[in-house]
Design a protein around this motif. Structure first.
Motif, short mmCIF file in Angstrom:
data_model
loop_
_atom_site.label_atom_id
_atom_site.label_comp_id
_atom_site.label_asym_id
_atom_site.label_seq_id
_atom_site.Cartn_x
_atom_site.Cartn_y
_atom_site.Cartn_z
N ARG A 145 -2.59 -52.67 61.02
CA ARG A 145 -4.06 -52.28 62.04
C ARG A 145 -3.69 -53.07 63.35
NH1 ARG A 145 -6.77 -53.25 56.69
NH2 ARG A 145 -7.16 -55.47 57.22
N MET A 146 -3.56 -54.11 63.38
CA MET A 146 -3.28 -55.10 64.46
C MET A 146 -2.20 -54.31 65.53
SD MET A 146 -3.48 -58.93 63.82
CE MET A 146 -1.97 -59.42 63.69
N VAL A 147 -1.21 -53.68 64.99
CA VAL A 147 -0.21 -53.08 65.83
C VAL A 147 -0.84 -51.85 66.34
CG1 VAL A 147 2.18 -51.94 65.74
CG2 VAL A 147 1.78 -54.17 64.76
N GLU A 148 -1.17 -50.73 65.47
CA GLU A 148 -1.80 -49.56 65.89
C GLU A 148 -2.85 -49.73 66.82
OE1 GLU A 148 -3.26 -47.03 62.60
OE2 GLU A 148 -1.25 -47.37 61.64
N ILE A 169 -10.60 -57.01 73.88
CA ILE A 169 -11.18 -57.65 72.50
C ILE A 169 -10.56 -56.83 71.42
CG2 ILE A 169 -13.15 -57.95 71.17
CD1 ILE A 169 -14.67 -57.81 73.81
N GLY A 170 -9.95 -57.54 70.56
CA GLY A 170 -9.33 -56.84 69.47
C GLY A 170 -10.17 -56.48 68.24
N GLY A 171 -9.53 -55.84 67.11
CA GLY A 171 -10.57 -55.53 66.04
C GLY A 171 -10.89 -56.86 65.16
N ALA A 172 -11.18 -56.69 64.04
CA ALA A 172 -11.64 -57.61 62.95
C ALA A 172 -10.27 -58.55 62.77
CB ALA A 172 -12.30 -57.09 61.80
N GLY A 199 -7.72 -59.16 64.77
CA GLY A 199 -7.33 -59.67 65.98
C GLY A 199 -6.26 -59.07 66.84
N LEU A 200 -5.90 -59.60 67.81
CA LEU A 200 -4.91 -58.70 68.76
C LEU A 200 -3.37 -58.86 67.93
CD1 LEU A 200 -6.01 -60.06 72.01
CD2 LEU A 200 -6.34 -57.96 71.37
N SER A 201 -2.63 -57.68 68.57
CA SER A 201 -1.21 -57.78 68.22
C SER A 201 -0.52 -58.69 68.98
CB SER A 201 -0.80 -56.26 68.20
OG SER A 201 -0.70 -56.02 69.92
N ASN A 202 0.48 -58.68 68.61
CA ASN A 202 1.61 -59.69 69.48
C ASN A 202 1.64 -59.18 70.96
OD1 ASN A 202 1.77 -61.90 67.70
ND2 ASN A 202 3.52 -61.00 66.77
N GLU A 203 2.12 -57.70 71.04
CA GLU A 203 2.23 -57.21 72.20
C GLU A 203 1.00 -57.27 73.09
OE1 GLU A 203 4.67 -55.71 68.96
OE2 GLU A 203 2.55 -55.64 68.91
N ALA A 204 -0.04 -56.90 72.63
CA ALA A 204 -1.46 -57.24 73.43
C ALA A 204 -1.47 -58.78 73.82
CB ALA A 204 -2.50 -56.84 72.69
N ARG A 205 -1.23 -59.74 73.07
CA ARG A 205 -1.37 -61.13 73.49
C ARG A 205 -0.27 -61.28 74.79
NH1 ARG A 205 -2.50 -62.23 68.20
NH2 ARG A 205 -0.60 -62.73 67.73
N GLU A 206 0.84 -60.77 74.43
CA GLU A 206 1.88 -60.84 75.55
C GLU A 206 1.59 -60.46 76.78
OE1 GLU A 206 5.38 -59.75 73.55
OE2 GLU A 206 5.49 -61.31 72.23
N ARG A 207 1.09 -58.99 76.76
CA ARG A 207 0.62 -58.46 77.88
C ARG A 207 -0.31 -59.22 78.85
NH1 ARG A 207 -0.69 -57.22 82.08
NH2 ARG A 207 -1.10 -55.10 83.17
#
Length: 160
Positions: free
Chosen positions: A55-58, A107-110, A112-120
């Motif tokens: 879910r986080m990745v998608e 703002i991520g979902g329930a 949290g954020l994916s690693n890719e989103a955090r890295e960006r």
């Protein structure tokens, strides 16, 4: 500078949506004189994947796909640093003064954020150490953006 909130999930009609809309409207009105437009909100669909990691990745891919090409990115993440309202206002003003065209908040979902989103993200921030529902975090972020406009304009709403 355009302010953009990218959030996973949709706020349904109700008190959270009403409060978020109120702060967004106030921020739009107060921000115009300061050189800000928005905040505009882009809602990313929640993933239906079974596993939280999937879910986080998608959802992260959806957030990243919705980001403008050139934008500064601040992501809300429990592992981020706690910033004061004055620091958020200062960041907004500094980016605007440097000529940054868009400042995006993630703002991520329930889950949290994916690693890719955090890295960006240029910066990860947290609203303290408590855990909040991601829908409530959207309200809190909208209020902080509004508060930043009041700090920058010298409005008495912020009484720190």
């Amino acid at each position: 500078m355009r302010l953009l909130i990218l959030a996973v999930g949709r706020l349904k009609a109700g008190p959270e949506r009403e409060l978020c809309d109120r702060y967004v409207d106030r921020a739009r009105k107060g921000g115009r004189a300061l050189g800000f437009t928005g905040p505009d909100i882009v809602e990313i669909s929640e993933s239906a994947a079974r596993r939280p990691a999937d879910r986080m990745v998608e959802e992260g891919a959806g957030l990243l796909a919705a980001l403008p090409e050139e934008t500064a990115v601040l992501a809300l993440d429990p592992g981020g640093v706690a910033l004061s309202s004055e620091q958020i206002a200062g960041d907004m003003a500094a980016l605007r003064d440097r000529g940054v065209r868009t400042f995006s908040f993630l703002i991520g979902g329930a889950d949290g954020l994916s690693n890719e989103a955090r890295e960006r993200a240029d910066r990860l921030i947290a609203f303290g150490t408590a855990t909040f529902p991601h829908q409530l975090v959207r309200v809190m972020l909208a209020e902080q953006i509004y508060r930043a406009t009041t700090i920058l304009s010298g409005h008495p709403y912020h009484k720190a």
